[in-house]
Each structure stands twice: as structure tokens, then as C-alpha cells.
Design a protein around this motif. Structure first.
Motif, PDB file in Angstrom:
ATOM      1  N   ASP A  59       0.809  -1.225   0.000  1.00 10.17           N
ATOM      2  CA  ASP A  59       0.000   0.000   0.000  1.00 10.17           C
ATOM      3  C   ASP A  59       0.844   1.279   0.000  1.00 10.17           C
ATOM      4  OD1 ASP A  59       0.978   0.143   2.585  1.00 10.17           O
ATOM      5  OD2 ASP A  59      -0.974   0.023   3.562  1.00 10.17           O
ATOM      6  N   GLY A  60       2.164   1.150  -0.162  1.00 12.81           N
ATOM      7  CA  GLY A  60       3.049   2.310  -0.201  1.00 12.81           C
ATOM      8  C   GLY A  60       3.592   2.720   1.160  1.00 12.81           C
ATOM      9  N   THR A  61       3.143   2.043   2.219  1.00 10.80           N
ATOM     10  CA  THR A  61       3.631   2.341   3.566  1.00 10.80           C
ATOM     11  C   THR A  61       5.106   1.960   3.668  1.00 10.80           C
ATOM     12  OG1 THR A  61       1.459   1.850   4.486  1.00 10.80           O
ATOM     13  CG2 THR A  61       3.308   1.827   6.028  1.00 10.80           C
ATOM     14  N   ARG A  62       5.875   2.848   4.244  1.00 12.72           N
ATOM     15  CA  ARG A  62       7.298   2.581   4.470  1.00 12.72           C
ATOM     16  C   ARG A  62       7.449   1.625   5.636  1.00 12.72           C
ATOM     17  NH1 ARG A  62      10.818   4.468   0.497  1.00 12.72           N
ATOM     18  NH2 ARG A  62       9.599   6.012  -0.602  1.00 12.72           N
ATOM     19  N   LEU A  63       8.319   0.632   5.467  1.00 12.73           N
ATOM     20  CA  LEU A  63       8.575  -0.336   6.526  1.00 12.73           C
ATOM     21  C   LEU A  63       9.737   0.154   7.388  1.00 12.73           C
ATOM     22  CD1 LEU A  63       8.292  -3.546   4.334  1.00 12.73           C
ATOM     23  CD2 LEU A  63       6.526  -2.484   5.763  1.00 12.73           C
ATOM     24  N   TYR A  64       9.684  -0.196   8.653  1.00 10.35           N
ATOM     25  CA  TYR A  64      10.780   0.161   9.552  1.00 10.35           C
ATOM     26  C   TYR A  64      11.946  -0.790   9.328  1.00 10.35           C
ATOM     27  CZ  TYR A  64       7.599   3.258  11.982  1.00 10.35           C
ATOM     28  OH  TYR A  64       6.735   4.282  12.276  1.00 10.35           O
ATOM     29  N   PRO A  65      13.175  -0.299   9.506  1.00  9.15           N
ATOM     30  CA  PRO A  65      14.331  -1.159   9.254  1.00  9.15           C
ATOM     31  C   PRO A  65      14.540  -2.264  10.283  1.00  9.15           C
ATOM     32  CG  PRO A  65      15.039   1.037   9.913  1.00  9.15           C
ATOM     33  CD  PRO A  65      13.543   1.086   9.764  1.00  9.15           C
ATOM     34  N   ALA A  66      13.586  -2.464  11.202  1.00  5.47           N
ATOM     35  CA  ALA A  66      13.593  -3.686  12.003  1.00  5.47           C
ATOM     36  C   ALA A  66      13.453  -4.864  11.036  1.00  5.47           C
ATOM     37  CB  ALA A  66      12.451  -3.681  13.012  1.00  5.47           C
ATOM     38  N   PHE A  67      12.749  -4.650   9.925  1.00  2.00           N
ATOM     39  CA  PHE A  67      12.738  -5.579   8.800  1.00  2.00           C
ATOM     40  C   PHE A  67      13.988  -5.256   7.998  1.00  2.00           C
ATOM     41  CE2 PHE A  67      11.354  -6.361   4.309  1.00  2.00           C
ATOM     42  CZ  PHE A  67      11.356  -7.736   4.391  1.00  2.00           C
ATOM     43  N   PRO A  68      14.943  -6.162   7.904  1.00  2.00           N
ATOM     44  CA  PRO A  68      16.270  -5.807   7.371  1.00  2.00           C
ATOM     45  C   PRO A  68      16.338  -5.681   5.847  1.00  2.00           C
ATOM     46  CG  PRO A  68      16.234  -8.099   8.015  1.00  2.00           C
ATOM     47  CD  PRO A  68      14.903  -7.526   8.419  1.00  2.00           C
ATOM     48  N   TYR A  69      15.502  -4.823   5.282  1.00  6.65           N
ATOM     49  CA  TYR A  69      15.495  -4.658   3.837  1.00  6.65           C
ATOM     50  C   TYR A  69      16.786  -4.051   3.306  1.00  6.65           C
ATOM     51  CZ  TYR A  69      13.776   0.026   5.101  1.00  6.65           C
ATOM     52  OH  TYR A  69      13.615   1.268   5.664  1.00  6.65           O
ATOM     53  N   ALA A  70      17.537  -3.334   4.138  1.00  8.25           N
ATOM     54  CA  ALA A  70      18.822  -2.790   3.684  1.00  8.25           C
ATOM     55  C   ALA A  70      19.835  -3.918   3.459  1.00  8.25           C
ATOM     56  CB  ALA A  70      19.359  -1.775   4.684  1.00  8.25           C
ATOM     57  N   ALA A  71      19.621  -5.079   4.055  1.00 14.49           N
ATOM     58  CA  ALA A  71      20.434  -6.271   3.775  1.00 14.49           C
ATOM     59  C   ALA A  71      19.779  -7.087   2.662  1.00 14.49           C
ATOM     60  CB  ALA A  71      20.600  -7.124   5.031  1.00 14.49           C
TER      61      ALA A  71
END
Length: 189
Positions: A59-71
Motif C-alpha cells: 500500500d506504499g507504507t514505508r517499513l521500519y528497518p527492524a525488517f532488514p530490507y537494507a540487507a
């Protein structure tokens, strides 16, 4: 190990609701079962890729980096879609996670776009030419899929990894993640 974060104690596998106590408040993991109402059952491949690589929900909501999407941004599209296929083969569980209880300004998800500009490389893993295939495979697993640095690297003031001290140890939910660096005294060297 999606289950570790996306399964609440005593809850159904992958149905979310596990609390993560942070200095900024509590974040609850979402339901990643194929339930169409409370999970990711109506997500397309592109929706899933965008969440895993960029930290942006369907839905376009930004996820917090507790979810390791930067990895996870380092993962190939093929591997990410294999994860999606596995999750979609699991039982659909109806479970809406509690609302996060982050204080201001941390509850402003839009700020994650700025965080992502600085700390999410948004690129797939690139093998290092002068390293062996085995080393590169290990790097892909450690940097991306295993996201080892997310626990075993200290954080900066803005909660990014302090890669000047990569794998030197860190704290995660009151748990000490030990030094995995090649240091011969405090690491595994």
C-alpha cells in the motif's frame, strides 16, 4: 529465518504479532502468511520484491528497518521470489498484529524514505572479482540472506549499521550479539 521474527510466542507460524521492544517504542511484526485479509495473500511478485528490496509495503507504507530490507536488497529477484513461493505454500492464518507504539517522531513512517536514501543501497549483490566463488557465495549469504550484521554490528545514532565496526558485536532486544570479526582477542579470529 522469517519465522523467528514473524511468529509471536505461542502464535501461528509466520502470522506476525511478535513484539520488538526498542528505545523508541514497540514494533510488532506483520503477518506474512498468504491470508488475503491480514497477511500478504494478495501481494504480487512486484509488491513482494519492493517490500524486500526497498522497504515499501504493497500500500506504499514505508517499513521500519527492524525488517532488514537494507540487507535483503542484495538478494537476487529469483531468491526473493523463491521465498515468496515458500510463504505462499504455508497455511493462511488470519491475524492482525497490534499497532506499533512508537513515539513521535519515530511513528512517522514517511521519514523512512529519508532513512532509506542514506542507508539502503538498493542494489543486488555484486561479486568481488578478485575473490573466489566460495568467498562471494559466503558474502552473499552473510550480507544479504543471513543479514548477520543486523545483530552483530553496532548501530549509529540513526539506527544504521556502523560498518566501521562491522561484525564487532551489538545489542539486539537486550541480547548481546557477539563479535564475529577476525579480531583474535574478542572476535572469532
Amino acid at each position: 529465518d522469517c519465522e523467528a521474527c514473524h511468529t509471536a510466542e505461542g502464535g501461528k507460524r509466520f502470522a506476525g504479532g511478535r513484539p520488538f521492544e526498542t528505545d523508541f517504542g514497540t514494533i510488532y511484526s506483520p503477518n506474512i502468511t498468504p491470508d488475503k485479509e491480514t497477511g500478504i495473500g494478495d501481494w504480487t511478485d512486484q509488491d513482494f520484491l519492493k517490500a524486500v528490496h526497498e522497504g515499501v509495503s504493497k500500500d506504499g507504507t514505508r517499513l521500519y528497518p527492524a525488517f532488514p530490507y537494507a540487507a535483503y536488497t542484495y538478494l537476487t529477484d529469483e531468491d526473493v521470489l523463491a521465498i515468496k513461493a515458500y510463504l505462499f505454500a504455508q497455511p493462511a492464518e488470519k491475524n492482525k498484529a497490534p499497532e506499533n507504539t512508537l513515539g513521535f517522531p519515530y511513528n512517522q513512517r514517511g521519514l523512512m524514505a529519508i532513512w532509506g536514501m542514506f542507508y539502503n543501497p538498493k542494489e543486488r549483490f555484486q561479486p568481488v572479482a578478485d575473490k573466489s566463488a566460495t568467498w562471494n557465495r559466503g558474502a552473499y549469504l552473510v550480507e544479504g540472506l543471513g543479514h548477520c550484521g543486523d545483530c552483530h554490528t553496532p548501530r549509529t545514532m540513526l539506527q544504521a549499521l556502523d560498518n566501521r565496526k562491522k561484525f564487532a558485536g551489538g545489542m539486539a532486544e537486550g541480547w548481546r550479539a557477539y563479535n564475529l570479526s577476525s579480531d583474535k582477542e574478542s572476535g572469532i579470529g
